[in-house]
Design a protein around this motif. Structure first.
Motif, short mmCIF file in Angstrom:
data_model
loop_
_atom_site.label_atom_id
_atom_site.label_comp_id
_atom_site.label_asym_id
_atom_site.label_seq_id
_atom_site.Cartn_x
_atom_site.Cartn_y
_atom_site.Cartn_z
N CYS A 59 0.63 -1.29 0.03
CA CYS A 59 0.11 0.09 0.09
C CYS A 59 0.95 1.41 -0.13
O CYS A 59 0.54 2.34 -0.82
N VAL A 60 2.05 1.26 1.17
CA VAL A 60 2.77 2.41 0.91
C VAL A 60 3.52 2.67 -0.36
O VAL A 60 3.85 3.72 -0.69
N VAL A 61 4.11 1.61 -1.01
CA VAL A 61 4.64 1.87 -2.36
C VAL A 61 3.53 2.30 -3.36
O VAL A 61 4.05 3.27 -4.14
N ASP A 62 2.44 1.79 -3.50
CA ASP A 62 1.44 2.16 -4.37
C ASP A 62 1.29 3.75 -4.16
O ASP A 62 1.00 4.52 -5.00
N TRP A 63 1.01 4.11 -2.78
CA TRP A 63 0.55 5.54 -2.41
C TRP A 63 1.83 6.43 -2.81
O TRP A 63 1.59 7.48 -3.50
N ALA A 64 2.96 6.17 -2.44
CA ALA A 64 3.93 6.98 -2.36
C ALA A 64 4.52 7.21 -3.95
O ALA A 64 4.86 8.15 -4.27
N ALA A 65 4.53 6.10 -4.58
CA ALA A 65 4.80 6.15 -5.98
C ALA A 65 3.84 7.17 -6.75
O ALA A 65 4.29 8.19 -7.48
N GLY A 66 2.49 6.96 -6.63
CA GLY A 66 1.38 8.09 -7.13
C GLY A 66 1.64 9.45 -6.60
O GLY A 66 1.49 10.30 -7.53
N MET A 67 2.11 9.74 -5.23
CA MET A 67 2.27 10.88 -4.86
C MET A 67 3.48 11.69 -5.44
O MET A 67 3.58 12.71 -5.69
N ALA A 68 4.56 10.84 -5.63
CA ALA A 68 5.62 11.30 -6.55
C ALA A 68 5.31 11.83 -7.96
O ALA A 68 5.90 12.70 -8.54
N ILE A 69 4.31 10.75 -8.50
CA ILE A 69 3.95 11.33 -9.80
C ILE A 69 3.39 12.61 -9.91
O ILE A 69 3.52 13.49 -10.77
N VAL A 70 2.53 12.99 -8.92
CA VAL A 70 1.52 14.20 -8.90
C VAL A 70 2.51 14.96 -8.27
O VAL A 70 2.06 16.41 -8.81
N SER A 71 3.74 14.96 -8.06
CA SER A 71 4.61 16.17 -7.60
C SER A 71 5.23 16.73 -8.81
O SER A 71 5.78 17.71 -8.93
N HIS A 72 4.78 16.12 -10.09
CA HIS A 72 5.26 16.80 -11.43
C HIS A 72 4.25 17.97 -11.80
O HIS A 72 4.25 18.41 -12.91
N GLY A 73 3.14 17.82 -11.02
CA GLY A 73 2.09 18.73 -11.35
C GLY A 73 0.76 17.87 -11.85
O GLY A 73 -0.25 18.59 -12.28
#
Length: 143
Positions: A63-77
């Motif tokens: 769950c953490v891997v899925d979530w943090a990966a998604g948030m890192a993608i979102v950090s690009h805007g």
């Protein structure tokens, strides 16, 4: 334009409301840093996150891997975290109830259709950071 952290937190707040599993397992996650391609968060480990041996359950790790990966993608805007195509978790150590883990999500490459990310969850032991899990996650991101 809002700061990167404000943008990521806005997407996270929306996602948490629409995802019962995130709302349950990541209710107490604190997302405290974001810049393009990197997010940092911390999570206190509770009994909710533990397996029958009292250590972090694999479900939380994925769950953490899925979530943090998604948030890192979102950090690009981005306003969407993408759709999972591949997720891998390596277990290097463990954490238990009462530990506070640090989570770091990074994008390696965000292309036109795929994003490649890495996630590390670690804890401090005797003043030294110990990696608990490392994960990689590929997401389909074409919008």
């Amino acid at each position: 334009m809002a700061s990167v952290l404000a943008h990521v937190n806005e997407v996270w707040d929306r996602q948490r409301k629409n995802s019962p599993i995130y709302a349950l397992l990541l209710e107490n996650v604190e997302l405290y840093h974001a810049e393009p391609g990197l997010i940092k968060a911390r999570l206190p480990i509770s009994s909710l996150h533990s397996n029958s041996k009292g250590t972090v359950h694999g479900t939380l790790s994925a769950c953490v891997v899925d979530w943090a990966a998604g948030m890192a993608i979102v950090s690009h805007g981005a306003t969407s975290t993408g759709v999972s195509t591949d997720l891998s978790v390596s277990y290097l150590s463990t954490a238990k109830e009462g530990d506070i883990v640090e989570i770091e999500g990074r994008t390696g490459k965000v292309g036109k259709t795929l994003a490649f990310t890495t996630v590390t969850m670690s804890k401090e032991v005797n003043g030294k950071s110990t990696i608990v899990i490392q994960g990689s996650h590929t997401k389909y991101v074409r919008q």
